[in-house]
Design a protein around this motif. Sequence first.
Motif, PDB file in Angstrom:
ATOM      1  N   TYR A 180      -3.132  21.033  -9.855  1.00 45.21           N
ATOM      2  CA  TYR A 180      -4.213  21.912 -10.304  1.00 45.21           C
ATOM      3  C   TYR A 180      -3.954  23.399 -10.036  1.00 45.21           C
ATOM      4  O   TYR A 180      -3.960  24.204 -10.969  1.00 45.21           O
ATOM      5  N   GLN A 181      -3.736  23.780  -8.795  1.00 50.72           N
ATOM      6  CA  GLN A 181      -3.568  25.193  -8.452  1.00 50.72           C
ATOM      7  C   GLN A 181      -2.352  25.808  -9.148  1.00 50.72           C
ATOM      8  O   GLN A 181      -2.393  26.941  -9.624  1.00 50.72           O
ATOM      9  N   LYS A 182      -1.269  25.059  -9.201  1.00 49.59           N
ATOM     10  CA  LYS A 182      -0.038  25.561  -9.827  1.00 49.59           C
ATOM     11  C   LYS A 182      -0.235  25.773 -11.333  1.00 49.59           C
ATOM     12  O   LYS A 182       0.228  26.768 -11.888  1.00 49.59           O
ATOM     13  N   LEU A 183      -0.946  24.836 -11.979  1.00 43.51           N
ATOM     14  CA  LEU A 183      -1.167  24.968 -13.419  1.00 43.51           C
ATOM     15  C   LEU A 183      -2.113  26.136 -13.723  1.00 43.51           C
ATOM     16  O   LEU A 183      -1.890  26.881 -14.676  1.00 43.51           O
ATOM     17  N   GLY A 199     -18.130  19.400  -5.323  1.00 39.94           N
ATOM     18  CA  GLY A 199     -18.242  18.175  -6.104  1.00 39.94           C
ATOM     19  C   GLY A 199     -16.976  17.850  -6.883  1.00 39.94           C
ATOM     20  O   GLY A 199     -16.549  16.710  -6.949  1.00 39.94           O
ATOM     21  N   PHE A 200     -16.398  18.845  -7.489  1.00 35.11           N
ATOM     22  CA  PHE A 200     -15.132  18.707  -8.217  1.00 35.11           C
ATOM     23  C   PHE A 200     -14.526  20.095  -8.335  1.00 35.11           C
ATOM     24  O   PHE A 200     -15.196  21.093  -8.101  1.00 35.11           O
ATOM     25  N   ALA A 207      -6.668  16.001 -12.824  1.00 31.65           N
ATOM     26  CA  ALA A 207      -6.785  14.732 -13.534  1.00 31.65           C
ATOM     27  C   ALA A 207      -7.322  13.637 -12.616  1.00 31.65           C
ATOM     28  O   ALA A 207      -8.169  12.835 -13.016  1.00 31.65           O
ATOM     29  N   LYS A 208      -6.840  13.636 -11.385  1.00 29.58           N
ATOM     30  CA  LYS A 208      -7.235  12.601 -10.426  1.00 29.58           C
ATOM     31  C   LYS A 208      -8.748  12.589 -10.204  1.00 29.58           C
ATOM     32  O   LYS A 208      -9.369  11.541 -10.133  1.00 29.58           O
ATOM     33  N   GLN A 209      -9.346  13.767 -10.111  1.00 29.21           N
ATOM     34  CA  GLN A 209     -10.799  13.858  -9.916  1.00 29.21           C
ATOM     35  C   GLN A 209     -11.574  13.358 -11.126  1.00 29.21           C
ATOM     36  O   GLN A 209     -12.730  12.961 -11.015  1.00 29.21           O
TER      37      GLN A 209
END
Length: 127
Positions: A15-18, A37-38, A55-57
């Motif tokens: 997430y952070q890298k993208l 929450g997400f 994606a995992k969340q």
Amino acid sequence: MDARHLCTVVLADNYQKLVAWYQKTLLMKKKMVVTEGFDWTELARPGLRIGITPAKQMGAKLPKKRANAVILHLVSRNVRGLLKRVKTCGGKVAFGPTYDEKGKYWYGAFHDIEGNDVWVIDLEAKP
């Protein structure tokens, strides 16, 4: 019926890298960040909004080789320059820049750092 496009959402493995990659590559600014929450970051620049979330969340398991059912399609005044920047920032050019003789416009495609397909076409194209 009242409906309009809000943004395209990209499910991220990292997430952070993208988020950082899209900010740097497409010169986007953070419009909204959610951490309760997400996780969600909405990036924006004039004429373009992209949401990114892990994606995992979302309960999604991303395949190693992406087979996108939905593809982000951008328009640019400088297809060649955009593809060059993608490469410089660690993305991969899938093809192009290619010139369409009949339509008199440039186009191409690239993969972001997680393998998502993005198409790009010249702003002046009239295919």
